[in-house]
Structure formats: structure tokens, C-alpha cells
Design an enzyme around this catalytic site. Structure first.
Site, mmCIF file in Angstrom:
data_model
loop_
_atom_site.group_PDB
_atom_site.id
_atom_site.type_symbol
_atom_site.label_atom_id
_atom_site.label_comp_id
_atom_site.label_asym_id
_atom_site.label_seq_id
_atom_site.Cartn_x
_atom_site.Cartn_y
_atom_site.Cartn_z
ATOM 1 N N ASN A 110 -94.549 -55.707 18.523
ATOM 2 C CA ASN A 110 -93.235 -55.825 17.847
ATOM 3 C C ASN A 110 -92.542 -57.177 18.005
ATOM 4 O O ASN A 110 -91.624 -57.334 18.805
ATOM 5 C CB ASN A 110 -92.321 -54.689 18.300
ATOM 6 C CG ASN A 110 -92.858 -53.358 17.818
ATOM 7 O OD1 ASN A 110 -93.861 -52.875 18.356
ATOM 8 N ND2 ASN A 110 -92.248 -52.790 16.818
ATOM 9 N N TYR A 160 -103.056 -48.691 8.920
ATOM 10 C CA TYR A 160 -102.796 -50.061 9.389
ATOM 11 C C TYR A 160 -103.440 -50.285 10.762
ATOM 12 O O TYR A 160 -104.134 -51.287 10.985
ATOM 13 C CB TYR A 160 -101.283 -50.309 9.467
ATOM 14 C CG TYR A 160 -100.905 -51.592 10.159
ATOM 15 C CD1 TYR A 160 -101.025 -52.810 9.503
ATOM 16 C CD2 TYR A 160 -100.437 -51.592 11.473
ATOM 17 C CE1 TYR A 160 -100.682 -54.002 10.135
ATOM 18 C CE2 TYR A 160 -100.091 -52.780 12.107
ATOM 19 C CZ TYR A 160 -100.221 -53.986 11.445
ATOM 20 O OH TYR A 160 -99.881 -55.155 12.084
ATOM 21 N N VAL A 214 -87.833 -53.191 12.057
ATOM 22 C CA VAL A 214 -86.576 -52.527 12.425
ATOM 23 C C VAL A 214 -85.430 -53.505 12.732
ATOM 24 O O VAL A 214 -84.283 -53.259 12.322
ATOM 25 C CB VAL A 214 -86.811 -51.528 13.585
ATOM 26 C CG1 VAL A 214 -87.238 -52.230 14.874
ATOM 27 C CG2 VAL A 214 -85.597 -50.673 13.837
ATOM 28 N N GLY A 259 -95.130 -63.255 1.934
ATOM 29 C CA GLY A 259 -94.622 -64.523 2.463
ATOM 30 C C GLY A 259 -93.814 -65.255 1.401
ATOM 31 O O GLY A 259 -93.683 -64.782 0.264
ATOM 32 N N ASP A 294 -102.418 -68.507 1.779
ATOM 33 C CA ASP A 294 -101.503 -67.370 1.670
ATOM 34 C C ASP A 294 -101.427 -66.968 0.207
ATOM 35 O O ASP A 294 -101.428 -67.837 -0.670
ATOM 36 C CB ASP A 294 -100.108 -67.773 2.203
ATOM 37 C CG ASP A 294 -99.248 -66.572 2.571
ATOM 38 O OD1 ASP A 294 -98.977 -65.751 1.682
ATOM 39 O OD2 ASP A 294 -98.858 -66.458 3.748
HETATM 40 P P1 NAD Z 1 -95.670 -61.264 7.223
HETATM 41 O O1 NAD Z 1 -95.762 -60.264 6.124
HETATM 42 O O2 NAD Z 1 -94.386 -62.018 7.371
HETATM 43 O O3 NAD Z 1 -96.835 -62.336 7.097
HETATM 44 C C1 NAD Z 1 -98.092 -62.028 6.560
HETATM 45 C C2 NAD Z 1 -98.482 -63.158 5.605
HETATM 46 O O4 NAD Z 1 -99.794 -62.875 5.090
HETATM 47 C C3 NAD Z 1 -97.546 -63.259 4.385
HETATM 48 O O5 NAD Z 1 -97.184 -64.616 4.178
HETATM 49 C C4 NAD Z 1 -98.388 -62.728 3.228
HETATM 50 O O6 NAD Z 1 -98.029 -63.306 1.978
HETATM 51 C C5 NAD Z 1 -99.795 -63.100 3.692
HETATM 52 N N1 NAD Z 1 -100.826 -62.236 3.104
HETATM 53 C C6 NAD Z 1 -100.832 -60.890 3.032
HETATM 54 N N2 NAD Z 1 -101.969 -60.465 2.436
HETATM 55 C C7 NAD Z 1 -102.687 -61.585 2.139
HETATM 56 C C8 NAD Z 1 -103.934 -61.821 1.516
HETATM 57 N N3 NAD Z 1 -104.697 -60.809 1.071
HETATM 58 N N4 NAD Z 1 -104.364 -63.097 1.387
HETATM 59 C C9 NAD Z 1 -103.613 -64.141 1.835
HETATM 60 N N5 NAD Z 1 -102.414 -63.982 2.407
HETATM 61 C C10 NAD Z 1 -101.959 -62.727 2.579
HETATM 62 O O7 NAD Z 1 -96.042 -60.482 8.557
HETATM 63 P P2 NAD Z 1 -95.996 -60.968 10.069
HETATM 64 O O8 NAD Z 1 -95.082 -60.045 10.789
HETATM 65 O O9 NAD Z 1 -95.789 -62.431 10.138
HETATM 66 O O10 NAD Z 1 -97.476 -60.613 10.546
HETATM 67 C C11 NAD Z 1 -98.451 -61.639 10.777
HETATM 68 C C12 NAD Z 1 -99.678 -61.019 11.433
HETATM 69 O O11 NAD Z 1 -99.341 -60.487 12.701
HETATM 70 C C13 NAD Z 1 -100.302 -59.862 10.648
HETATM 71 O O12 NAD Z 1 -101.701 -59.988 10.784
HETATM 72 C C14 NAD Z 1 -99.814 -58.623 11.371
HETATM 73 O O13 NAD Z 1 -100.703 -57.550 11.212
HETATM 74 C C15 NAD Z 1 -99.782 -59.129 12.793
HETATM 75 N N6 NAD Z 1 -98.857 -58.430 13.663
HETATM 76 C C16 NAD Z 1 -97.513 -58.512 13.460
HETATM 77 C C17 NAD Z 1 -96.639 -57.866 14.340
HETATM 78 C C18 NAD Z 1 -95.151 -57.929 14.175
HETATM 79 O O14 NAD Z 1 -94.450 -57.322 14.994
HETATM 80 N N7 NAD Z 1 -94.615 -58.626 13.185
HETATM 81 C C19 NAD Z 1 -97.169 -57.172 15.449
HETATM 82 C C20 NAD Z 1 -98.546 -57.055 15.583
HETATM 83 C C21 NAD Z 1 -99.387 -57.730 14.715
HETATM 84 C C1 UD1 Z 2 -94.620 -53.266 14.120
HETATM 85 C C2 UD1 Z 2 -95.108 -54.239 13.061
HETATM 86 C C3 UD1 Z 2 -96.598 -54.129 12.928
HETATM 87 C C4 UD1 Z 2 -97.194 -54.352 14.304
HETATM 88 C C5 UD1 Z 2 -96.640 -53.355 15.322
HETATM 89 C C6 UD1 Z 2 -97.137 -53.683 16.711
HETATM 90 C C7 UD1 Z 2 -93.650 -54.834 11.190
HETATM 91 C C8 UD1 Z 2 -93.063 -54.421 9.870
HETATM 92 N N1 UD1 Z 2 -94.479 -53.945 11.777
HETATM 93 O O1 UD1 Z 2 -94.883 -51.913 13.737
HETATM 94 O O2 UD1 Z 2 -97.081 -55.136 12.042
HETATM 95 O O3 UD1 Z 2 -98.584 -54.307 14.262
HETATM 96 O O4 UD1 Z 2 -95.224 -53.507 15.348
HETATM 97 O O5 UD1 Z 2 -96.524 -52.856 17.646
HETATM 98 O O6 UD1 Z 2 -93.396 -55.911 11.675
HETATM 99 N N2 UD1 Z 2 -87.389 -47.670 12.616
HETATM 100 C C9 UD1 Z 2 -86.184 -46.994 12.461
HETATM 101 N N3 UD1 Z 2 -85.406 -47.314 11.380
HETATM 102 C C10 UD1 Z 2 -85.790 -48.252 10.463
HETATM 103 C C11 UD1 Z 2 -87.025 -48.928 10.635
HETATM 104 C C12 UD1 Z 2 -87.803 -48.599 11.735
HETATM 105 O O7 UD1 Z 2 -85.821 -46.133 13.252
HETATM 106 O O8 UD1 Z 2 -85.028 -48.482 9.500
HETATM 107 C C13 UD1 Z 2 -88.222 -47.330 13.791
HETATM 108 C C14 UD1 Z 2 -89.635 -46.924 13.398
HETATM 109 O O9 UD1 Z 2 -89.692 -45.571 13.030
HETATM 110 C C15 UD1 Z 2 -90.382 -47.257 14.700
HETATM 111 C C16 UD1 Z 2 -89.621 -48.473 15.258
HETATM 112 O O10 UD1 Z 2 -88.357 -48.485 14.594
HETATM 113 O O11 UD1 Z 2 -90.265 -46.181 15.602
HETATM 114 C C17 UD1 Z 2 -90.332 -49.790 14.963
HETATM 115 O O12 UD1 Z 2 -90.684 -49.800 13.589
HETATM 116 P P1 UD1 Z 2 -91.181 -51.131 12.846
HETATM 117 O O13 UD1 Z 2 -90.235 -52.245 13.061
HETATM 118 O O14 UD1 Z 2 -91.527 -50.764 11.439
HETATM 119 O O15 UD1 Z 2 -92.471 -51.541 13.697
HETATM 120 P P2 UD1 Z 2 -93.816 -50.772 14.085
HETATM 121 O O16 UD1 Z 2 -94.108 -49.644 13.161
HETATM 122 O O17 UD1 Z 2 -93.743 -50.519 15.536
#
Ligand code: NAD
Ligand code: UD1
Length: 318
Positions: free
Chosen positions: A174, A145, A189, A37, A32
Site C-alpha cells: 500500500n 490481481y 484509499v 498514467g 507506458d
Molecule cells: P499506476 O496505475 O499509477 O501506474 C501504472 C502505470 O502502468 C500507468 O502509467 C499505466 O498507464 C501503465 N500501464 C498499465 N497497463 C499498461 C500496459 N499494458 N502497457 C504499458 N503501460 C501500462 O499504479 P501504481 O500504483 O503506480 O503501480 C505501479 C506498480 O506497482 C504496478 O505494477 C502495481 O501492481 C504495483 N504495486 C502498487 C502498489 C500500490 O500500493 N500502489 C502496491 C503493490 C504493487
Molecule cells: C493496494 C494497491 C495494489 C497493491 C496492494 C498491495 C491500489 C489501487 N491498490 O491494494 O496495487 O498491490 O495495495 O497491498 O493502489 N477502502 C475503503 N474505502 C474506499 C477504498 C478502499 O474502505 O473508498 C478499503 C479497501 O476495502 C481496503 C483498503 O481500503 O480494505 C485498501 O484498499 P486499496 O487502497 O484499494 O488498496 P488494496 O486493495 O490494499
């Protein structure tokens, strides 16, 4: 017991997968760069067992090669995970999410890794009219993205066809839960809404609030990832992992407000560029391939998440 590399293990989802692996007795190494993170997540994990931590970027091939050495499995969770951040800086998104994924795949292939499990995204579907979203649907990404995560997914798929490595792309929908960062300008969100209300402020809903998401508590995602470890052949498949729900932002807000017993009302702002309108998963393929089913519903998960944010804030201010 296997030695497993988790990229992005200091982040939200990666730290939960690491915890699940440590609880099983696996040896965990984390790569990482701590860009989004936290060291505190690594400190938290140490109660479950030893972790090896490599600080560096997946965008650097030599770092990727050093990190995968002697590992049997790679969970590739590292990415810049925000839609609006990618709209602002598509090049940084491409480096971390596309180059980073290809580097990890090449490094894994060359060092004899057996399984490579990739964090793909439901954002790949874009605004397709039909719900729920099935893996066979055409993809129409709406943000840099989504393009990057989809490109990574395609690399993951073809590596299983071309080389001696088994792979899987899991399209998360999400995800939310403890340790999801509430303080970043690119936060998701649920942490934003909870943090705003706990600060006594009105959160902003982008647009009319009728957009919907399949909000999925983190334990479901860890469950699917651990099932993949025991699956004899993943075959480069792409699968949705979620609960199959369709929750509007207005419904989400009301649920959070009810749990927090607040009468603070949200304000509405402009719709967000690159946003998908509706997102809901069909999870049949995950059921068939992994035997996956949701284990925690979204409301139960929401209650647990809000409890965690309250404790986190209390500790931070102590
Ligand atoms: P997060 O930001 O909490 O975790 C991502 C981690 O990757 C962080 O610890 C960050 O420091 C590390 N990182 C970023 N760029 C890096 C790099 N170049 N080299 C090494 N480490 C790096 O985000 P998350 O929500 O835990 O997302 C984890 C994975 O799941 C991501 O691949 C994201 O695209 C995917 N994902 C997340 C969601 C969601 O709803 N959170 C949904 C769909 C997909
Ligand atoms: C999220 C994830 C993304 C993942 C995707 C999969 C994060 C930050 N993003 O994207 O990594 O690949 O789900 O579906 O975890 N919103 C508001 N007010 C706010 C913030 C957000 O209304 O203050 C709305 C946004 O416009 C959107 C919804 O909430 O319509 C969800 O937004 P967000 O939590 O950023 O997630 P995604 O863009 O769906």
C-alpha cells in the site's frame, strides 16, 4: 550513469522511480500506454532531465523489444494496479500483468539487459493469519490481481535462475504519495478519502474499518528501488518493502481528518470482494539484501501527500 527503462513511468510509482533516476543523472526511457498514467507526469519529469517516451503496451512483444533496446536495467512498474478492477475484468488484468511481465522479461533477456526489477505486490499473501508477513510464508492470493502479480513474480524469479539476467521482485505494501490518481473509479484509499473530504463529502469505509494496511510513503519505495541498482547480486529474490506498520482504516481516517481539521465522518458500506483483512510487512530480508530501512514514516508522508493534493486541486481549478 546508465540507460534505464521504466515501464509504467507515467503512473504514480513509476514516475517517482523515474524522478529518482533522473536526479542521479541516469538516462531514462519510459514505456507506458497511458491507460492509468498521465502525460502531465511525463511533463513534470522533464524538469529533472531528458526522458525518452515510448507510447505502447507491455502486452505487445514487439513494443517491449523496441523499448528495451540499449537499456542496461529495467524497472517493470506497468500494470493494471487495482484489486476491484481485476475482479471485474480478470482477462484484462492477465494481459497487462502476466503477459506484459513475461514479454518484458523475454525482451530484456534477448537484448542483454543486466538487471530487471519488478513491482510485485503484498496482495500475494492473501489472508494468512500470521503477522507480520514474511517472504517464506505460503501465498494464498484472493483476487485475479493478486494471482497475476504473483505469477509475474514467479517468472521474474525463474529468469534469474535460467538465463543470464539478474532479477528482483519487490513486494510493495500500500504505497501512497503525490501523483497517486484520486479520480479513477479504481483509486486507492488515501486519495479517495482525501478527495472526498476536500469535496465536503463523507468517504465510505468498506466493512468495519478494522482491516489494516502497512501504508508506505512513496520515498521509501524509491529508496529501495535505487538501492537495488547498486546491489551486486539480486539473485531472483522476493523482498517485502514497507515500514512494518499496521494501521487500521479507522486510524487512517482519523489521521486524515485531523490533518484536514474536518469533522466530516465516514459512512460504512459492505466489505469489498477480494479484500485482504490485514497486511503488515516483515522487512528483514530487504534490510539484509539491500540495506533498506524506511526513511519517511507514514504520518510525515501523509502530511506531505495531503499538501500535494491541495495544491493539485488548486492548480486544476485555476
Ligand atoms: P499506476 O496505475 O499509477 O501506474 C501504472 C502505470 O502502468 C500507468 O502509467 C499505466 O498507464 C501503465 N500501464 C498499465 N497497463 C499498461 C500496459 N499494458 N502497457 C504499458 N503501460 C501500462 O499504479 P501504481 O500504483 O503506480 O503501480 C505501479 C506498480 O506497482 C504496478 O505494477 C502495481 O501492481 C504495483 N504495486 C502498487 C502498489 C500500490 O500500493 N500502489 C502496491 C503493490 C504493487
Ligand atoms: C493496494 C494497491 C495494489 C497493491 C496492494 C498491495 C491500489 C489501487 N491498490 O491494494 O496495487 O498491490 O495495495 O497491498 O493502489 N477502502 C475503503 N474505502 C474506499 C477504498 C478502499 O474502505 O473508498 C478499503 C479497501 O476495502 C481496503 C483498503 O481500503 O480494505 C485498501 O484498499 P486499496 O487502497 O484499494 O488498496 P488494496 O486493495 O490494499
Amino acid at each position: 550513469m546508465a540507460r534505464i527503462l521504466v515501464t509504467g513511468g507515467a503512473g504514480f510509482i513509476g514516475s517517482h522511480i523515474s524522478e529518482g533516476l533522473l536526479r542521479r543523472g541516469d538516462e531514462v526511457r519510459i514505456l507506458d500506454d497511458l491507460s492509468t498514467g498521465f502525460q502531465r507526469n511525463l511533463d513534470y519529469l522533464r524538469q529533472f532531465g531528458e526522458i525518452e517516451f515510448v507510447k505502447g503496451s507491455v502486452a505487445d512483444l514487439e513494443t517491449a523489444r523496441a523499448a528495451v533496446e540499449d537499456c542496461e536495467v529495467v524497472y517493470h512498474e506497468a500494470a493494471l494496479a487495482s484489486v476491484p478492477r481485476s475482479v471485474e475484468d480478470p482477462l484484462a488484468c492477465d494481459r497487462a500483468n502476466v503477459t506484459g511481465t513475461l514479454n518484458m522479461l523475454v525482451a530484456a533477456r534477448d537484448s542483454g539487459v543486466k538487471k530487471f526489477i519488478y513491482a510485485a505486490s503484498s496482495s500475494a499473501y492473501g489472508d494468512s493469519e500470521v503477522l507480520p508477513k514474511v517472504e517464506t510464508m505460503p501465498v494464498v492470493p484472493l483476487s485475479p490481481y493478486a494471482v497475476a502479480k504473483l505469477t509475474g513474480e514467479q517468472y521474474v524469479r525463474i529468469f534469474a535462475k535460467l538465463y543470464d539476467i539478474d532479477t528482483l521482485a519487490i513486494r510493495y505494501f500500500n504505497v501512497f504519495g503525490p501523483r497517486q490518481d484520486p479520480n479513477s473509479p479504481y483509486a486507492a484509499v488515501i486519495p479517495i478519502f482525501v478527495d472526498c473530504i476536500l469535496d465536503g463529502k463523507s468517504p465510505t469505509i468498506h466493512g468495519d474499518g478494522l482491516q489494516s494496511r502497512d501504508f508506505t510513503y512513496i520515498d521509501n519505495v524509491v529508496h529501495a528501488n535505487l538501492l537495488a541498482l547498486d546491489c551486486p547480486r539480486l539473485g531472483g529474490e522476493v523482498i517485502n518493502v514497507a515500514l512494518g506498520g499496521k494501521i487500521t482504516l479507522l486510524e487512517l481516517y482519523d489521521a486524515i481528518a485531523e490533518i484536514l481539521k474536518t469533522d466530516i465522518r465516514p459512512v460504512h458500506g459492505d466489505p469489498r470482494p477480494g479484500d485482504v483483512k490485514h497486511s503488515q510487512a516483515d522487512i528483514t530480508r530487504a534490510q539484509q539484501l539491500l540495506g533498506y530501512d524506511g526513511i519517511v514514516d507514514w504520518r510525515t508522508g501523509l502530511v506531505q501527500t495531503i499538501e500535494w493534493y491541495k495544491e493539485f486541486r488548486a492548480q486544476a481549478s485555476a
